[in-house]
Design a protein around this motif. Structure first.
Motif, short mmCIF file in Angstrom:
data_model
loop_
_atom_site.label_atom_id
_atom_site.label_comp_id
_atom_site.label_asym_id
_atom_site.label_seq_id
_atom_site.Cartn_x
_atom_site.Cartn_y
_atom_site.Cartn_z
N ILE A 117 0.84 -1.20 0.00
CA ILE A 117 0.00 0.00 0.00
C ILE A 117 0.88 1.25 0.00
CG2 ILE A 117 -1.70 1.33 1.32
CD1 ILE A 117 -2.86 -1.40 2.21
N LEU A 118 1.92 1.26 0.81
CA LEU A 118 2.82 2.41 0.85
C LEU A 118 3.49 2.65 -0.51
CD1 LEU A 118 4.58 2.16 4.31
CD2 LEU A 118 3.15 4.04 3.47
N GLU A 119 3.92 1.58 -1.15
CA GLU A 119 4.57 1.70 -2.45
C GLU A 119 3.63 2.27 -3.51
OE1 GLU A 119 5.92 -2.25 -3.34
OE2 GLU A 119 7.43 -2.22 -1.76
N GLN A 127 -7.57 2.26 -9.02
CA GLN A 127 -6.28 1.83 -9.56
C GLN A 127 -5.70 0.67 -8.74
OE1 GLN A 127 -4.53 5.76 -9.35
NE2 GLN A 127 -4.44 5.91 -11.59
N LEU A 128 -5.81 0.75 -7.42
CA LEU A 128 -5.34 -0.36 -6.57
C LEU A 128 -6.14 -1.62 -6.85
CD1 LEU A 128 -4.77 1.34 -3.09
CD2 LEU A 128 -3.05 0.22 -4.52
N LEU A 138 -13.32 -4.56 -1.45
CA LEU A 138 -12.30 -5.24 -0.66
C LEU A 138 -11.08 -4.35 -0.45
CD1 LEU A 138 -12.51 -8.88 -2.05
CD2 LEU A 138 -13.36 -8.01 0.13
N ILE A 139 -10.71 -3.57 -1.45
CA ILE A 139 -9.59 -2.63 -1.28
C ILE A 139 -9.93 -1.60 -0.21
CG2 ILE A 139 -8.22 -0.82 -2.41
CD1 ILE A 139 -7.46 -3.69 -3.27
N GLU A 140 -11.16 -1.10 -0.23
CA GLU A 140 -11.59 -0.13 0.79
C GLU A 140 -11.52 -0.76 2.19
OE1 GLU A 140 -15.43 1.42 -0.26
OE2 GLU A 140 -14.65 2.46 -2.00
N LEU A 141 -11.96 -2.01 2.31
CA LEU A 141 -11.88 -2.72 3.58
C LEU A 141 -10.43 -2.85 4.03
CD1 LEU A 141 -13.29 -4.28 5.86
CD2 LEU A 141 -13.11 -6.32 4.43
N ARG A 142 -9.52 -3.19 3.11
CA ARG A 142 -8.11 -3.33 3.46
C ARG A 142 -7.52 -2.00 3.89
NH1 ARG A 142 -4.00 -3.03 5.42
NH2 ARG A 142 -2.04 -4.06 4.91
N LEU A 143 -7.89 -0.92 3.23
CA LEU A 143 -7.33 0.39 3.57
C LEU A 143 -7.79 0.86 4.95
CD1 LEU A 143 -7.56 2.21 0.13
CD2 LEU A 143 -5.51 1.28 1.25
#
Length: 147
Positions: A117-119, A127-128, A138-143
């Motif tokens: 995520i940092l990279e 985009q992620l 799922l990306i929103e949940l991970r963030l």
């Protein structure tokens, strides 16, 4: 297993002890049997018959989907070991059910590191999602659990 205070500690402990974040390798190291089967529209499920932890994965899934499903079901095996979870239905990866959300969070934190995520911190969620191959939900949940 040692007392774990949170999800990130659990994942850190597992990946450090077994030197992998691959859910198939972790399941094997933890003595959890993984079966590939014809499950129709079901991606996978976890059960624990006679105290024998088992992950069942639909053999028709692409490798990326199978890996996520294994990580999700591994989350159930570790976070909800005595519950035979309801199956993870195709195309409904994000559930309002608390156990499903916890298993999704486990899978996403295992498969998408904080370093990744940092990279890619300048990327949008869309985009992620395209880069990592997971839905925007799922990306929103991970963030939400980032750092």
């Amino acid at each position: 297993m040692i007392a774990i205070l949170n999800l990130k500690e659990l994942i850190f402990h597992l990946t450090k002890k077994y030197q992998t974040s691959d859910p198939f390798e972790l399941a094997d190291a933890l003595g959890i049997a993984v079966f590939f089967e014809n499950l129709g529209t079901i991606n996978g499920y976890y059960n624990n018959p006679l105290r024998m932890k088992q992950i069942h994965i639909n053999h028709a899934l692409e490798a990326h989907e199978a890996k996520y499903t294994c990580a999700h079901e591994l989350g159930h095996a570790l976070l909800h070991p005595n519950a035979s979870t309801p199956f993870l239905r195709s195309k409904t990866m994000l559930s309002i059910n608390k156990m499903e959300i916890e298993a999704n969070s486990f899978a996403l934190n295992l498969l998408i590191s904080d370093e990744t995520i940092l990279e890619n911190q300048n990327y949008t969620i869309q985009q992620l999602s395209r880069l990592l191959g997971y839905s925007q939900d799922l990306i929103e949940l991970r963030l939400k659990s980032f750092l």
